[in-house]
Every structure is written in structure tokens, then in C-alpha cells.
Design a protein around this motif. Structure first.
Motif, mmCIF file in Angstrom:
data_model
loop_
_atom_site.group_PDB
_atom_site.id
_atom_site.type_symbol
_atom_site.label_atom_id
_atom_site.label_comp_id
_atom_site.label_asym_id
_atom_site.label_seq_id
_atom_site.Cartn_x
_atom_site.Cartn_y
_atom_site.Cartn_z
ATOM 1 N N PRO A 1 0.810 -1.204 0.000
ATOM 2 C CA PRO A 1 0.000 0.000 0.000
ATOM 3 C C PRO A 1 0.854 1.268 0.000
ATOM 4 N N VAL A 2 0.241 2.315 -0.518
ATOM 5 C CA VAL A 2 0.850 3.632 -0.466
ATOM 6 C C VAL A 2 0.112 4.419 0.615
ATOM 7 N N THR A 3 0.841 4.920 1.569
ATOM 8 C CA THR A 3 0.255 5.668 2.679
ATOM 9 C C THR A 3 0.758 7.096 2.626
ATOM 10 N N LEU A 4 -0.173 8.045 2.561
ATOM 11 C CA LEU A 4 0.181 9.453 2.464
ATOM 12 C C LEU A 4 -0.626 10.283 3.448
ATOM 13 N N SER A 5 -0.100 11.431 3.759
ATOM 14 C CA SER A 5 -0.850 12.411 4.533
ATOM 15 C C SER A 5 -1.654 13.281 3.581
ATOM 16 N N GLU A 6 -2.748 13.800 4.090
ATOM 17 C CA GLU A 6 -3.594 14.673 3.265
ATOM 18 C C GLU A 6 -2.754 15.816 2.703
ATOM 19 N N GLU A 7 -3.037 16.166 1.444
ATOM 20 C CA GLU A 7 -2.368 17.240 0.705
ATOM 21 C C GLU A 7 -0.992 16.848 0.179
ATOM 22 N N ALA A 8 -0.577 15.611 0.380
ATOM 23 C CA ALA A 8 0.697 15.147 -0.185
ATOM 24 C C ALA A 8 0.542 14.893 -1.678
ATOM 25 N N PHE A 9 1.704 14.803 -2.364
ATOM 26 C CA PHE A 9 1.733 14.518 -3.794
ATOM 27 C C PHE A 9 1.715 13.002 -4.010
ATOM 28 N N LEU A 10 0.925 12.583 -4.982
ATOM 29 C CA LEU A 10 0.778 11.151 -5.257
ATOM 30 C C LEU A 10 1.347 10.798 -6.628
ATOM 31 N N THR A 11 2.122 9.735 -6.669
ATOM 32 C CA THR A 11 2.502 9.101 -7.931
ATOM 33 C C THR A 11 2.326 7.603 -7.781
ATOM 34 N N ILE A 12 1.627 7.000 -8.713
ATOM 35 C CA ILE A 12 1.541 5.537 -8.797
ATOM 36 C C ILE A 12 2.064 5.148 -10.170
ATOM 37 N N ASN A 13 3.139 4.379 -10.169
ATOM 38 C CA ASN A 13 3.774 4.006 -11.431
ATOM 39 C C ASN A 13 3.051 2.865 -12.131
ATOM 40 N N CYS A 14 3.010 2.960 -13.444
ATOM 41 C CA CYS A 14 2.403 1.917 -14.274
ATOM 42 C C CYS A 14 3.185 1.799 -15.566
ATOM 43 N N THR A 15 3.622 0.604 -15.906
ATOM 44 C CA THR A 15 4.248 0.352 -17.195
ATOM 45 C C THR A 15 3.502 -0.786 -17.875
ATOM 46 N N TYR A 16 3.603 -0.852 -19.173
ATOM 47 C CA TYR A 16 2.844 -1.856 -19.914
ATOM 48 C C TYR A 16 3.687 -2.513 -20.991
ATOM 49 N N THR A 17 3.233 -3.669 -21.400
ATOM 50 C CA THR A 17 3.768 -4.377 -22.560
ATOM 51 C C THR A 17 2.589 -4.718 -23.439
#
Lengths: 114, 112
Positions: free
Chosen positions: B10-26
Motif C-alpha cells: 500500500p501507499v500511505t500518504l498524509s492529506e495534501e501530499a503529492f501522489l505518484t503511482i507508477n504503471c508500465t505496460y507491454t
């Protein structure tokens, strides 16, 4: 406009039984797809129906089958249930025939096999 | 074959933080790319999509750009809210029809 509806929402069966799940697409949508969601395997494509014809099928055993009616409603059937069939089964409908149209998902049917 | 790889959560962040979720494909050909979100006890909702290279999909403050050169479609949001807590799925469709190929999903938890 009503969304995709699935019935029943919850189902408990025992091993060896069979089950039928139902999906009513958004009015006017002719494509219905089914997906299985499990914690271990994630979201996996089962099959897709368009105008009552199965167009695409995922890698599931023949125990999993489906059909689509003339009003676009779809059913999927699982025979000889196994414990590993416990999952959330999601149905999605879409309007057009192209590869990049939006699919709208229903809330799912939670199947538990005991 | 076609596949999607997402960063594990899981990704755990505090409110107002910046979010990045990486995704790559083939994928073979020119896939369309999607981000779906699943809230607890619900089905999937389309968050955003991109159908060709360099397209940017955006919705509700979330953005993702279709990068063909890096075969990526990373999800970003500048300031997350508690209500963004959910599971996020990257997905693709390639070769016609409506067979979505999903990544494993990334659970996001945002704390006040």
C-alpha cells in the motif's frame, strides 16, 4: 440513466454445486464483459459478449460459461464449483465496438464457495 | 502477450501530499490505457483514459500521460484527500474488442 446492475449481490454455495449470475447492462449497451477478482490473481477477464455472440474468452476452464440475450442482458454460469472460485465477479457494459470505449462496471456479485 | 505492471502498495500518504503511482505496460500494437478506481465494497469506476501516445488523461485532479517511448502511464495527483483512499488499477485494451488487461492494483491510504 440506470447503471449496470448485477444480481445477486452475495451468494454462498458449496463445492460441486453450480451457480448462475446475472448482469443487466446500461440501456443501449450491446457489449457485456465479465471479470473475476480475487486477492491472489487480481482482475482477470472471463469473456465478452456482443450482440449475443461471444467475441473473446479468457483463460478459464470450460466450467465457466456465459450467454447474452437479445435485450443484451447477460448471465454467466459456473458448474461444479471449487473453493478457488470464491471471488468477486464483475460485469461491465459498453456502448460501441471500438477498442477504446469506456466500460461501465457493476457493483459485482460476491461468490463464496464452502 | 499484453501485460500491465504497477507499483506495489500500500501507499500511505498524509492529506495534501503529492501522489505518484507508477504503471508500465507491454503490448502489441497501439493500446488504449486506463486508470480505474475501486472504493471499498464497490465495483470499478473509470478515472481517466488516454488512447494515443502523448495524450494526457485527467479527472478530479488526477492526471496521467501516455508515454510510448517509456511504455508508461503513471498516475499523479498534486494534493490527495482522505476521500481518495481506494485501490487504483492501471489497465490496457489492445487489438480491438473490450478485453481489459489489469495491473495488480495499488491500495492508497490517505490520513488526515
Amino acid at each position: 440513466k440506470a447503471g449496470v446492475t448485477q444480481t445477486p449481490r452475495y451468494l454462498i454455495k458449496t463445492r460441486g454445486q453450480q451457480v448462475t449470475l446475472s448482469c443487466s447492462p446500461i440501456s443501449g449497451h450491446r457489449s457485456v464483459s465479465w471479470y473475476q477478482q480475487t486477492p491472489g490473481q487480481g482482475l482477470q477477464f472471463l469473456f465478452e459478449y456482443f450482440s449475443e455472440t461471444q467475441r473473446n474468452k479468457g483463460n478459464f476452464p470450460g466450467r465457466f460459461s456465459g450467454r447474452q440475450f437479445s435485450n443484451s442482458r447477460s448471465e454467466m454460469n459456473v458448474s461444479t464449483l471449487e473453493l478457488g472460485d470464491s471471488a468477486l465477479y464483475l460485469c461491465a457494459s459498453s456502448l460501441a465496438d471500438s477498442s477504446y470505449n469506456e466500460q461501465f462496471f457493476g457493483p459485482g456479485t460476491r461468490l463464496t464457495v464452502l | 502477450g499484453n501485460s500491465v505492471t504497477q507499483m506495489e502498495g500500500p501507499v500511505t500518504l498524509s492529506e495534501e501530499a503529492f501522489l505518484t503511482i507508477n504503471c508500465t505496460y507491454t503490448a502489441t500494437g497501439y493500446p488504449s490505457l486506463f486508470w480505474y478506481v475501486q472504493y471499498p465494497g464497490e465495483g470499478l469506476q473509470l478515472l481517466l483514459k488516454a488512447t494515443k501516445a502523448d495524450d494526457k488523461g485527467s479527472n478530479k485532479g488526477f492526471e496521467a500521460t501516455y508515454r510510448k517511448e517509456t511504455t508508461s502511464f503513471h498516475l499523479e495527483k498534486g494534493s490527495v484527500q482522505v476521500s481518495d483512499s481506494a485501490v487504483y488499477f492501471c489497465a490496457l485494451v489492445s487489438g480491438g474488442y473490450n478485453k481489459l488487461i489489469f495491473g495488480a492494483g495499488t491500495r492508497l491510504a490517505v490520513h488526515p
